[in-house]
Write a protein that holds these residues in place. Structure first.
Motif, PDB file in Angstrom:
ATOM      1  N   CYS A   1      15.753  52.751 -24.866  1.00  0.00           N
ATOM      2  CA  CYS A   1      14.510  53.533 -24.973  1.00  0.00           C
ATOM      3  C   CYS A   1      13.743  53.503 -23.660  1.00  0.00           C
ATOM      4  O   CYS A   1      13.244  54.533 -23.201  1.00  0.00           O
ATOM      5  CB  CYS A   1      13.615  52.997 -26.092  1.00  0.00           C
ATOM      6  SG  CYS A   1      14.196  53.389 -27.745  1.00  0.00           S
ATOM      7  N   LEU A   2      13.635  52.333 -23.074  1.00  0.00           N
ATOM      8  CA  LEU A   2      12.890  52.203 -21.828  1.00  0.00           C
ATOM      9  C   LEU A   2      13.579  52.948 -20.684  1.00  0.00           C
ATOM     10  O   LEU A   2      12.920  53.600 -19.877  1.00  0.00           O
ATOM     11  CB  LEU A   2      12.704  50.728 -21.470  1.00  0.00           C
ATOM     12  CG  LEU A   2      11.798  49.937 -22.412  1.00  0.00           C
ATOM     13  CD1 LEU A   2      11.824  48.455 -22.062  1.00  0.00           C
ATOM     14  CD2 LEU A   2      10.377  50.472 -22.399  1.00  0.00           C
ATOM     15  N   THR A   3      14.903  52.873 -20.617  1.00  0.00           N
ATOM     16  CA  THR A   3      15.604  53.546 -19.526  1.00  0.00           C
ATOM     17  C   THR A   3      15.663  55.050 -19.729  1.00  0.00           C
ATOM     18  O   THR A   3      15.635  55.808 -18.762  1.00  0.00           O
ATOM     19  CB  THR A   3      17.032  52.990 -19.329  1.00  0.00           C
ATOM     20  OG1 THR A   3      17.774  53.157 -20.533  1.00  0.00           O
ATOM     21  CG2 THR A   3      16.990  51.524 -18.931  1.00  0.00           C
ATOM     22  N   GLN A   4      15.735  55.502 -20.984  1.00  0.00           N
ATOM     23  CA  GLN A   4      15.809  56.937 -21.272  1.00  0.00           C
ATOM     24  C   GLN A   4      14.430  57.576 -21.460  1.00  0.00           C
ATOM     25  O   GLN A   4      14.334  58.787 -21.578  1.00  0.00           O
ATOM     26  CB  GLN A   4      16.644  57.174 -22.539  1.00  0.00           C
ATOM     27  CG  GLN A   4      18.076  56.769 -22.401  1.00  0.00           C
ATOM     28  CD  GLN A   4      18.837  56.875 -23.721  1.00  0.00           C
ATOM     29  OE1 GLN A   4      18.353  57.420 -24.703  1.00  0.00           O
ATOM     30  NE2 GLN A   4      20.052  56.348 -23.738  1.00  0.00           N
ATOM     31  N   LYS A   5      13.401  56.715 -21.539  1.00  0.00           N
ATOM     32  CA  LYS A   5      12.042  57.190 -21.831  1.00  0.00           C
ATOM     33  C   LYS A   5      12.041  58.059 -23.086  1.00  0.00           C
ATOM     34  O   LYS A   5      11.510  59.168 -23.116  1.00  0.00           O
ATOM     35  CB  LYS A   5      11.448  57.931 -20.638  1.00  0.00           C
ATOM     36  CG  LYS A   5      11.222  57.027 -19.446  1.00  0.00           C
ATOM     37  CD  LYS A   5      10.461  57.722 -18.359  1.00  0.00           C
ATOM     38  CE  LYS A   5      10.298  56.749 -17.217  1.00  0.00           C
ATOM     39  NZ  LYS A   5       8.995  56.640 -16.710  1.00  0.00           N
ATOM     40  N   SER A   6      12.655  57.502 -24.118  1.00  0.00           N
ATOM     41  CA  SER A   6      12.816  58.213 -25.386  1.00  0.00           C
ATOM     42  C   SER A   6      12.882  57.190 -26.515  1.00  0.00           C
ATOM     43  O   SER A   6      13.399  56.090 -26.329  1.00  0.00           O
ATOM     44  CB  SER A   6      14.117  59.021 -25.352  1.00  0.00           C
ATOM     45  OG  SER A   6      14.468  59.470 -26.640  1.00  0.00           O
TER      46      SER A   6
END
Length: 186
Positions: free
Chosen positions: A163-168
């Motif tokens: 989630c943090l790396t994909q900003k999703s």
């Protein structure tokens, strides 16, 4: 808030946001508005000692939060859904899940420092223990509960990092759909 707590809270946020190696003591001091003497008074061995204190504080906060959620729900499935809903909500409303994940610190420091690795390991063990105890209460054998608790920990922690790396929030939403069914499959 006392000076030591202020330093720990501020450093924890900075370490989670930027990584341990990217945050210098001067940045922590500036953010806290304290002197180098104050920092070394509380953490005479410096930055690594501060990191371990941050990990211990995270351990306490995360463990307490998970325990409270699990006490408030009858089944592991409901409690897990509640945790995932909370993480998704935090990410959607605050844009981050700082305060709940420490994987970046683990990946950066666990192979460099045995005391840091031990502090990280203790947190994962505490989380798995909470999951395992609830699963046993749900009727799973100790062996199955232990295996499922490991799967839950790895899935949730991995989804948070994605989630943090994909900003999703999509990885956590996917885990929220699949994990309850995986728990039932055991």
């Amino acid at each position: 808030m006392d000076t030591k707590s202020l330093i720990i809270d501020t450093a924890t946020i900075l370490f989670q946001q930027k990584g341990y190696k990217s945050v210098g003591l001067n940045e922590i001091l500036k953010a806290c508005k304290v002197t180098k003497g104050a920092l070394y008074h509380h953490f005479p061995n410096g930055k690594e000692e501060l990191l371990i204190a941050c990990l211990q504080a995270l351990n306490e906060a995360i463990t307490t939060d998970i325990e409270n959620i699990f006490r408030g729900h009858l089944s592991t499935k409901e409690a897990t859904q509640s945790i995932l809903d909370k993480l998704i909500h935090n990410l959607e409303t605050e844009g981050t899940i700082i305060g709940y994940t420490f994987s970046s610190i683990v990946s950066e420091m666990a192979t460099v420092s045995e005391p840091v690795r031990n502090a990280c390991s203790a947190l994962y063990e505490n989380i798995q223990h909470i999951y395992c105890a609830k699963l046993v209460t749900d009727g799973f054998s100790n062996e199955s509960a232990s295996a499922i608790a490991l799967l839950m920990t790895a899935s949730i922690e991995g989804a948070m990092m994605l989630c943090l790396t994909q900003k999703s929030t999509d990885p956590l939403k996917t885990i929220a759909k699949l994990l309850p069914n995986i728990i039932k499959a055991f």
